[in-house]
Design a protein around this motif. Structure first.
Motif, PDB file in Angstrom:
ATOM      1  N   ASN A   1       0.163   3.754  -3.166  1.00 18.65           N
ATOM      2  CA  ASN A   1      -0.423   4.923  -2.965  1.00 18.65           C
ATOM      3  C   ASN A   1       0.498   6.162  -3.633  1.00 18.65           C
ATOM      4  O   ASN A   1       0.063   7.284  -3.706  1.00 18.65           O
ATOM      5  CB  ASN A   1      -0.306   5.163  -1.352  1.00 18.65           C
ATOM      6  CG  ASN A   1      -1.025   6.412  -0.904  1.00 18.65           C
ATOM      7  OD1 ASN A   1      -1.798   6.812  -1.171  1.00 18.65           O
ATOM      8  ND2 ASN A   1      -0.163   7.123  -0.138  1.00 18.65           N
TER       9      ASN A   1
ATOM     10  N   SER B   1       3.578   9.694   3.370  1.00 16.24           N
ATOM     11  CA  SER B   1       2.514   8.804   4.096  1.00 16.24           C
ATOM     12  C   SER B   1       3.339   7.777   4.967  1.00 16.24           C
ATOM     13  O   SER B   1       4.143   7.530   4.716  1.00 16.24           O
ATOM     14  CB  SER B   1       1.679   8.107   3.109  1.00 16.24           C
ATOM     15  OG  SER B   1       2.413   7.357   2.119  1.00 16.24           O
TER      16      SER B   1
ATOM     17  N   ASN C   1       0.746  -1.168  -0.023  1.00 14.80           N
ATOM     18  CA  ASN C   1      -0.195  -0.001  -0.029  1.00 14.80           C
ATOM     19  C   ASN C   1       0.761   1.185   0.051  1.00 14.80           C
ATOM     20  O   ASN C   1       0.589   2.289  -0.813  1.00 14.80           O
ATOM     21  CB  ASN C   1      -0.994   0.054   1.225  1.00 14.80           C
ATOM     22  CG  ASN C   1      -2.202  -1.052   1.100  1.00 14.80           C
ATOM     23  OD1 ASN C   1      -2.295  -1.493  -0.080  1.00 14.80           O
ATOM     24  ND2 ASN C   1      -2.590  -1.595   2.163  1.00 14.80           N
TER      25      ASN C   1
END
Ligand SMILES: C[S@@+](CC[C@H](N)C(=O)[O-])C[C@H]1O[C@@H](n2cnc3c(N)ncnc32)[C@H](O)[C@@H]1O
Length: 211
Positions: free
Chosen positions: A30, A193, A26
């Motif tokens: 992303n 992130s 992820n």
């Protein structure tokens, strides 16, 4: 020999999912929205090549160079469906990779944690020279907050280093200071992130444009 994942190639993806669920993937998926059409991409230490399938699902018309030190990993990557993108596979160590072109975008995911400080610097400057001014570097790796490192993160990282030293001759014993390298080279952070309770950090860096 350092950082050779041949012995673990077949188990790497299931092991990653077992320990980190989908967090490693992820973190990278992303960042894929930062890829623009018709670009020249360089992926270094791309492992089994699952990222090629992920890119192929959302982007086309890209020319991708995929550099991997592990023969077994690159064999698995060759079998992946990269969609309507052209992929050139290069079986080489990052530090020995030669290219006649420079790239618009570079991806390194969970590569630098394999390196001690000196090698991290060597690989960083090698790859930096291959990225065009103004180009993007999609970087992701494990992260320890130096001011307040969590206990479970430290224990997990240590156990991972013991495991990967035994199985893949990984030389590193601690994470290199990659943020310091990017900062010293004048890169700007475009997006950050955090994943897996802050143990994985994904940063999109922009290289300084030519003045
Ligand atoms: C931890 S795995 C990550 C794989 C992939 N990026 C992912 O996220 O699934 C690190 C990968 O880097 C490769 N690698 C390690 N040292 C390397 C080097 N010096 N040059 C190129 N690849 C390297 C390993 O063979 C392995 O496939």
């Amino acid at each position: 020999m350092t950082g050779n994942y041949d012995r673990i190639a077949r188990f790497y993806d299931p092991l990653s999912r077992l320990v980190f669920f989908n967090a490693q993937r992820n973190a990278q998926k992303n960042q894929l929205k930062f890829i623009n059409g018709d670009q020249q991409l360089l992926i270094v230490g791309g492992g089994t090549g699952w990222i090629l399938e992920a890119i192929g699902k959302s982007h086309s018309g890209l020319e991708i160079t995929f550099v991997e030190i592990s023969a077994k990993m690159i064999d698995m990557a060759r079998r992946k469906d990269a969609g309507n993108n052209v992929v050139h596979f290069v079986h080489a160590a990052a530090e020995e990779f030669q290219s006649e072109i420079t790239y618009d975008l570079l991806i390194t995911a969970f590569l630098f944690d394999n390196f001690g400080t000196e090698k991290a610097g060597q690989v960083f400057y090698k790859l930096d020279a291959l990225l065009k001014p103004g180009g993007l570097w999609l970087f992701s790796d494990f992260y320890l907050n130096q001011h307040k490192p969590g206990i479970w993160q430290r224990i997990l990282l240590k156990s991972m280093y013991v495991f990967f030293r035994t199985i893949a001759q990984v030389e590193a014993k601690t994470l290199p200071d990659t943020e310091g390298l990017f900062q010293a080279a004048g890169y700007c952070q475009q997006a950050v992130s955090m994943h897996y309770n802050g143990f994985i950090k994904a940063i999109v860096y922009r290289k300084a444009p030519l003045k």
